[in-house]
Design a protein around this motif. Structure first.
Motif, short mmCIF file in Angstrom:
data_model
loop_
_atom_site.label_atom_id
_atom_site.label_comp_id
_atom_site.label_asym_id
_atom_site.label_seq_id
_atom_site.Cartn_x
_atom_site.Cartn_y
_atom_site.Cartn_z
N LEU A 142 -36.22 12.18 -45.19
CA LEU A 142 -36.09 10.74 -45.36
C LEU A 142 -36.93 10.33 -46.56
O LEU A 142 -38.06 10.79 -46.73
CB LEU A 142 -36.57 10.00 -44.11
CG LEU A 142 -36.24 8.51 -44.02
CD1 LEU A 142 -34.74 8.29 -43.95
CD2 LEU A 142 -36.91 7.89 -42.78
N ARG A 164 -37.04 6.94 -49.89
CA ARG A 164 -36.48 5.65 -50.29
C ARG A 164 -35.11 5.81 -50.91
O ARG A 164 -34.24 4.96 -50.74
CB ARG A 164 -37.43 4.94 -51.26
CG ARG A 164 -38.66 4.37 -50.58
CD ARG A 164 -39.35 3.31 -51.41
NE ARG A 164 -40.63 2.96 -50.77
CZ ARG A 164 -41.82 3.31 -51.24
NH1 ARG A 164 -41.90 3.99 -52.36
NH2 ARG A 164 -42.91 2.97 -50.60
N ILE A 221 -32.66 6.01 -48.13
CA ILE A 221 -32.60 4.72 -47.44
C ILE A 221 -31.78 3.71 -48.25
O ILE A 221 -30.91 3.02 -47.72
CB ILE A 221 -34.03 4.18 -47.19
CG1 ILE A 221 -34.75 5.08 -46.17
CG2 ILE A 221 -33.98 2.74 -46.69
CD1 ILE A 221 -36.24 4.77 -46.04
N LEU A 245 -32.54 -2.91 -41.17
CA LEU A 245 -33.28 -1.66 -41.10
C LEU A 245 -32.79 -0.81 -39.92
O LEU A 245 -32.74 0.41 -40.00
CB LEU A 245 -34.77 -1.94 -41.00
CG LEU A 245 -35.41 -2.56 -42.26
CD1 LEU A 245 -36.88 -2.85 -42.03
CD2 LEU A 245 -35.22 -1.66 -43.46
N VAL A 261 -29.48 0.77 -41.02
CA VAL A 261 -29.74 1.81 -42.01
C VAL A 261 -30.31 3.05 -41.32
O VAL A 261 -29.91 4.18 -41.61
CB VAL A 261 -30.70 1.30 -43.10
CG1 VAL A 261 -31.13 2.44 -44.02
CG2 VAL A 261 -30.04 0.19 -43.92
N ALA A 262 -31.23 2.83 -40.40
CA ALA A 262 -31.82 3.96 -39.67
C ALA A 262 -30.74 4.71 -38.89
O ALA A 262 -30.72 5.95 -38.85
CB ALA A 262 -32.91 3.46 -38.72
N LEU A 313 -38.55 3.83 -40.90
CA LEU A 313 -38.23 3.19 -42.17
C LEU A 313 -39.36 2.30 -42.65
O LEU A 313 -39.52 2.10 -43.87
CB LEU A 313 -36.94 2.37 -42.05
CG LEU A 313 -35.64 3.11 -42.40
CD1 LEU A 313 -35.42 4.28 -41.45
CD2 LEU A 313 -34.46 2.17 -42.40
N TYR A 357 -41.61 3.31 -45.39
CA TYR A 357 -41.08 3.31 -46.75
C TYR A 357 -40.80 1.91 -47.27
O TYR A 357 -40.90 1.65 -48.46
CB TYR A 357 -39.78 4.12 -46.79
CG TYR A 357 -39.94 5.56 -46.37
CD1 TYR A 357 -40.16 6.55 -47.32
CD2 TYR A 357 -39.86 5.93 -45.03
CE1 TYR A 357 -40.29 7.88 -46.94
CE2 TYR A 357 -40.00 7.25 -44.64
CZ TYR A 357 -40.23 8.22 -45.61
OH TYR A 357 -40.38 9.53 -45.22
N LEU A 365 -35.96 -4.21 -49.10
CA LEU A 365 -34.76 -3.38 -49.12
C LEU A 365 -33.72 -3.97 -50.06
O LEU A 365 -33.11 -3.24 -50.87
CB LEU A 365 -34.19 -3.26 -47.71
CG LEU A 365 -32.93 -2.40 -47.56
CD1 LEU A 365 -33.17 -0.98 -48.04
CD2 LEU A 365 -32.44 -2.40 -46.10
#
Length: 230
Positions: free
Chosen positions: A16, A18, A21, A39, A42-43, A53, A56, A63
């Motif tokens: 993982l 950025r 992500i 988030l 995205v996770a 997340l 980061y 984001l």
């Protein structure tokens, strides 16, 4: 400390970073718009726990900032333009093409300046093309004027594309559907200028409309560019 300056956490067994992500967030936004980005989602796309997340990215706004800067990498010209007009035209067209690939970008254009490394590189390349042609305030106004034009034009085009998807009607289908009502209204004679536009005006595609308007704005900017006194 900005998101670009803050170091990432140490690596863990599940990969993982950025870059992954942001790529996942951009893909979600391309599919469902900014409302489809969180988030948590995205996770889920990355098969990671949402709390990971936060090591980061601290906030959803961070984001979005990273997503915008990722797209600015697509806007950055591959080679430095030869002159100011090419620089501003390239900025406008590459921003439009990026927005057509990523329609959510239109929702994030026109606010406070983006400060990511790619956005700053775009700004540097653009202003550098105006160096020596006018004082810095005039150069800034020139860039702002062109940016205001293409931001509005892009938002309008994206809004029309969204309307097509929402209704299932293309622009010409929509025109045909509303043709009888418009014809009846224009026949009253109350709107002669609109009647002339409807019956005599040329129907052009969005790219031609965008390019024509851009050329007119650049022509106006050219009249203001005079080299500063020695």
């Amino acid at each position: 400390m900005t998101v670009w300056d803050r170091p990432e956490p140490p690596p863990s067994p599940a990969p993982l970073d950025r870059e992954r992500i942001v790529a996942a967030a951009v893909a979600l936004a391309d599919e469902s718009g900014l409302d489809g980005v969180s988030l948590r989602k995205v996770a889920g796309r990355l098969n990671a726990g949402p709390m990971r997340l936060y090591g980061y990215i601290a906030t959803k706004q961070e984001l979005f900032d990273l997503m915008v800067d990722e797209v600015y990498a697509e806007i950055l010209p591959e080679e430095r333009p030869d002159d100011w007009r090419e620089a501003l035209s390239t900025l406008a067209h590459r921003t439009r093409h990026a927005a057509l690939r990523h329609p959510w970008l239109a929702d994030l254009l026109g606010g406070r300046p983006a400060l990511g490394p790619n956005a700053l590189a775009v700004g540097e390349a653009t202003l550098a093309a105006l160096d020596g042609l006018a004082d810095i305030d005039t150069a800034l106004r020139a860039v702002e004027t062109v940016s205001a034009y293409f931001t509005g034009a892009i938002r309008r085009e994206i809004a029309n594309l969204r309307a097509e998807r929402a209704t299932g009607l293309s622009r010409h289908d929509w025109q045909r559907a509303h043709g009888p009502q418009l014809t009846k209204t224009l026949a009253t004679g109350r709107f002669p200028a609109l009647t002339k536009a409807v019956y005599d005006g040329t129907d052009v595609d969005p790219e031609t409309t965008f390019t024509t308007g851009l050329e007119w704005v650049l022509d106006a900017v050219a009249t203001k560019l005079t080299p500063p006194p020695e």
